[in-house]
Write an enzyme that holds these catalytic residues in place. Structure first.
Site, PDB file in Angstrom:
ATOM      1  N   CYS A  83       0.814  -1.219   0.000  1.00 45.86           N
ATOM      2  CA  CYS A  83       0.000   0.000   0.000  1.00 45.86           C
ATOM      3  C   CYS A  83       0.847   1.268   0.000  1.00 45.86           C
ATOM      4  CB  CYS A  83      -0.990   0.002   1.163  1.00 45.86           C
ATOM      5  SG  CYS A  83      -0.241  -0.140   2.798  1.00 45.86           S
ATOM      6  N   HIS A 157      -2.251   1.395   7.115  1.00 43.64           N
ATOM      7  CA  HIS A 157      -2.596   1.498   5.702  1.00 43.64           C
ATOM      8  C   HIS A 157      -2.247   2.892   5.171  1.00 43.64           C
ATOM      9  CE1 HIS A 157      -4.591   0.616   1.988  1.00 43.64           C
ATOM     10  NE2 HIS A 157      -5.551   1.492   2.178  1.00 43.64           N
TER      11      HIS A 157
END
Length: 341
Positions: A83, A157
């Site tokens: 990510c 994230h």
């Protein structure tokens, strides 16, 4: 089936070198401590923001933008641990003025008209992007197979905020598509629109989470400082030549006819220009030193220290010094152990 992608550290030095190794030129990554205008202004141009937060499952009822194929580059995240690199790519591939280099230019041309899931598959199967990403992994053979972000298994994230066309988008590879956060009026600064969005997200998590990280992909400060320094040098040389009665090229150096007609004012301007040049030289030196430290830290991140540690333990054992140290450590109180360290 793509090979595994490893976890990499969230660090501006890591991300800057990662971008350069992919082939993109003219940018760097800076950590942000504020989204206030005064904090962002010196970093311009800013191509996009990268936001790191602790992921949690939640319902998001915001509508997905439907005008993105061929306009906004958006890819689904189809593999774990990617990510950070995917958030970086989301900014780079949506910035029309950047020099992407041959690898990323070819990638963008091929993937541009594909749907998000296929874009994600292309990223995961790109040997170049994966190899560059994995080159920043710590070479630790003692890592467990199921790597967790922290001791509680919490996942962190990365998402991207980027302007494209007349809109500001939030790009999160775990979402079905881009979120159109705001419409940008002609001449408007997209940073004015992104600050409330980031502040709202942080406030939403504030009761249970304080671990956030915000970074910006900005123009290479070394290039900007060098350009400013050259302009000041040109202006200084033009003034000196003009005061000596020579053809100075003063107009090209940005000096007005009114300034050229006043020798005393020009003479008084020289110390200010010299001071500005000294300041720019100091800033440029600081940037070069920062890059040197980033590179040094990245070399250390890649280095495998395990053989050194095993070698030290073996040497201590062969000379009869290892067991006494072990026994000493076992008998020490925790407080004394911390002091000994």
């Amino acid at each position: 089936m793509s090979q595994a992608w490893t976890t990499i550290e969230s660090d501006p030095g890591v991300f800057t070198e990662l971008i350069e190794k992919i082939g993109v030129r003219g940018v760097q990554v800076e950590e942000l401590w504020s989204v206030d205008k005064d904090a962002l202004e010196p970093l311009k141009p800013i191509y996009g923001l990268i936001f790191l937060f602790k992921w949690r499952k939640e319902t998001d009822n915001r509508p997905i933008a439907d005008d993105t194929v061929g306009n906004v580059f958006f890819a689904h995240q189809v593999i774990p641990n990617a990510c950070a690199t995917q958030a970086i790519l989301s900014i780079l591939l949506n910035s029309p003025t950047l020099e992407l280099g041959p690898e990323l230019s070819t990638f963008k041309e091929f993937a541009d008209q594909l749907p998000p899931d296929m874009k994600g598959e292309l990223i995961s199967n790109s040997e170049v992007i994966r190899a560059v990403h994995n080159s920043f992994a710590r070479p630790d053979p003692l890592l467990l197979e199921e790597d967790k972000d922290d001791k509680e298994g919490e996942a962190f994230h990365f998402i991207a905020y980027v302007p494209k066309g007349d809109a500001l988008y939030e790009l999160d590879g775990l979402k079905p598509g881009p979120i159109r956060l705001a419409t940008l009026q002609p001449g408007a600064d997209w940073l004015d629109a992104v600050a409330p969005a980031i502040q709202e997200r942080m406030a939403r998590y504030a009761t249970s989470e304080i671990r956030f990280n915000l970074m910006a992909i900005v123009g290479d400060k070394r290039a900007s400082l060098t350009q400013q320094l050259e302009a000041k040098q040109k202006q200084r040389d033009a003034i000196t030549a003009h005061l000596s009665g020579k053809d100075s090229g003063a107009r090209e150096a940005g000096l007005s006819p009114e300034q050229l007609a006043d020798p005393a004012a020009l003479q008084g301007l020289l110390p200010h220009i010299e001071a500005e040049m000294t300041h720019l030289q100091d800033e440029l030196q600081d940037e070069h030193e920062k890059r040197r430290k980033w590179h040094e830290e990245n070399v250390r991140r890649r280095h495998n220290y395990i053989p050194l540690l095993f070698g030290m333990l073996k040497h201590l054992g062969e000379h009869g010094k290892l067991q006494p140290l072990i026994e000493r450590a076992r008998t020490m109180k925790p407080s004394n152990r911390r002091n000994a360290e």
